[in-house]
Design a protein around this motif. Structure first.
Motif, PDB file in Angstrom:
ATOM      1  N   ASN A 188     -31.116  28.404  59.225  1.00  0.00           N
ATOM      2  CA  ASN A 188     -30.128  27.328  58.253  1.00  0.00           C
ATOM      3  C   ASN A 188     -29.027  26.384  59.068  1.00  0.00           C
ATOM      4  O   ASN A 188     -29.284  25.038  59.266  1.00  0.00           O
ATOM      5  CB  ASN A 188     -30.016  27.478  56.698  1.00  0.00           C
ATOM      6  CG  ASN A 188     -29.810  26.530  56.148  1.00  0.00           C
ATOM      7  OD1 ASN A 188     -30.464  25.122  56.104  1.00  0.00           O
ATOM      8  ND2 ASN A 188     -29.326  26.329  55.242  1.00  0.00           N
ATOM      9  N   PHE A 194     -27.156  14.871  65.774  1.00  0.00           N
ATOM     10  CA  PHE A 194     -27.860  13.419  65.928  1.00  0.00           C
ATOM     11  C   PHE A 194     -27.942  12.459  65.066  1.00  0.00           C
ATOM     12  O   PHE A 194     -27.467  11.411  65.636  1.00  0.00           O
ATOM     13  CB  PHE A 194     -29.956  14.284  64.898  1.00  0.00           C
ATOM     14  CG  PHE A 194     -30.406  13.467  65.097  1.00  0.00           C
ATOM     15  CD1 PHE A 194     -31.402  11.970  66.003  1.00  0.00           C
ATOM     16  CD2 PHE A 194     -30.635  12.074  63.496  1.00  0.00           C
ATOM     17  CE1 PHE A 194     -31.804  11.650  66.125  1.00  0.00           C
ATOM     18  CE2 PHE A 194     -31.198  11.237  64.089  1.00  0.00           C
ATOM     19  CZ  PHE A 194     -32.184  10.818  64.403  1.00  0.00           C
ATOM     20  N   ILE A 195     -26.853  13.148  63.650  1.00  0.00           N
ATOM     21  CA  ILE A 195     -26.409  11.950  63.438  1.00  0.00           C
ATOM     22  C   ILE A 195     -25.088  11.397  64.068  1.00  0.00           C
ATOM     23  O   ILE A 195     -24.977  10.105  63.697  1.00  0.00           O
ATOM     24  CB  ILE A 195     -25.970  11.930  61.824  1.00  0.00           C
ATOM     25  CG1 ILE A 195     -27.151  12.658  60.867  1.00  0.00           C
ATOM     26  CG2 ILE A 195     -25.173  10.898  60.584  1.00  0.00           C
ATOM     27  CD1 ILE A 195     -27.103  13.018  59.426  1.00  0.00           C
ATOM     28  N   THR A 250     -28.012  20.730  64.254  1.00  0.00           N
ATOM     29  CA  THR A 250     -28.698  19.931  65.110  1.00  0.00           C
ATOM     30  C   THR A 250     -28.551  18.291  63.951  1.00  0.00           C
ATOM     31  O   THR A 250     -28.809  17.579  64.852  1.00  0.00           O
ATOM     32  CB  THR A 250     -29.802  20.258  65.119  1.00  0.00           C
ATOM     33  OG1 THR A 250     -29.854  21.726  66.162  1.00  0.00           O
ATOM     34  CG2 THR A 250     -30.885  19.167  65.757  1.00  0.00           C
ATOM     35  N   GLN A 251     -28.687  18.545  62.305  1.00  0.00           N
ATOM     36  CA  GLN A 251     -28.669  17.610  62.226  1.00  0.00           C
ATOM     37  C   GLN A 251     -27.630  16.808  62.677  1.00  0.00           C
ATOM     38  O   GLN A 251     -27.539  15.566  61.737  1.00  0.00           O
ATOM     39  CB  GLN A 251     -29.191  17.614  60.727  1.00  0.00           C
ATOM     40  CG  GLN A 251     -30.349  17.967  60.971  1.00  0.00           C
ATOM     41  CD  GLN A 251     -30.696  18.000  58.712  1.00  0.00           C
ATOM     42  OE1 GLN A 251     -29.716  18.857  58.170  1.00  0.00           O
ATOM     43  NE2 GLN A 251     -31.975  18.597  58.023  1.00  0.00           N
ATOM     44  N   GLY A 252     -26.108  17.365  62.295  1.00  0.00           N
ATOM     45  CA  GLY A 252     -25.159  16.595  62.243  1.00  0.00           C
ATOM     46  C   GLY A 252     -24.636  15.847  63.811  1.00  0.00           C
ATOM     47  O   GLY A 252     -23.877  14.608  64.158  1.00  0.00           O
ATOM     48  N   VAL A 267     -29.853  24.480  62.307  1.00  0.00           N
ATOM     49  CA  VAL A 267     -30.806  23.515  61.843  1.00  0.00           C
ATOM     50  C   VAL A 267     -29.444  22.018  61.817  1.00  0.00           C
ATOM     51  O   VAL A 267     -29.155  21.529  61.329  1.00  0.00           O
ATOM     52  CB  VAL A 267     -31.748  23.333  60.726  1.00  0.00           C
ATOM     53  CG1 VAL A 267     -32.171  21.720  59.175  1.00  0.00           C
ATOM     54  CG2 VAL A 267     -33.053  23.986  61.302  1.00  0.00           C
ATOM     55  N   LEU A 268     -28.569  22.750  60.698  1.00  0.00           N
ATOM     56  CA  LEU A 268     -27.834  21.875  59.937  1.00  0.00           C
ATOM     57  C   LEU A 268     -27.156  21.482  60.992  1.00  0.00           C
ATOM     58  O   LEU A 268     -26.005  20.155  61.113  1.00  0.00           O
ATOM     59  CB  LEU A 268     -27.169  22.228  58.922  1.00  0.00           C
ATOM     60  CG  LEU A 268     -27.337  22.716  57.558  1.00  0.00           C
ATOM     61  CD1 LEU A 268     -26.554  23.780  56.642  1.00  0.00           C
ATOM     62  CD2 LEU A 268     -27.639  21.311  56.638  1.00  0.00           C
TER      63      LEU A 268
END
Length: 50
Positions: A3, A13-14, A9-11, A6-7
């Motif tokens: 988890n 990406f944003i 990677t999302q950060g 994932v967080l």
């Protein structure tokens, strides 16, 4: 994937999307500034030729 990964990677990406958006706005603003500078230059040349 965990988890936390994932967080992260999302950060990333944003953050890259914001960087891309900022770069695009800077590029568009540069073209607009160059257009108006050229327009003012042409008007100045026309006034000096009269």
């Amino acid at each position: 994937m965990e988890n936390g990964q994932v967080l992260d990677t999302q950060g990333i990406f944003i953050g890259r999307l914001f960087t891309l958006g900022g770069s695009a706005l800077f590029l568009i603003g540069s073209f607009i500034a160059a257009y108006y500078a050229y327009k003012d230059y042409v008007e100045a040349v026309e006034k000096s030729n009269k």
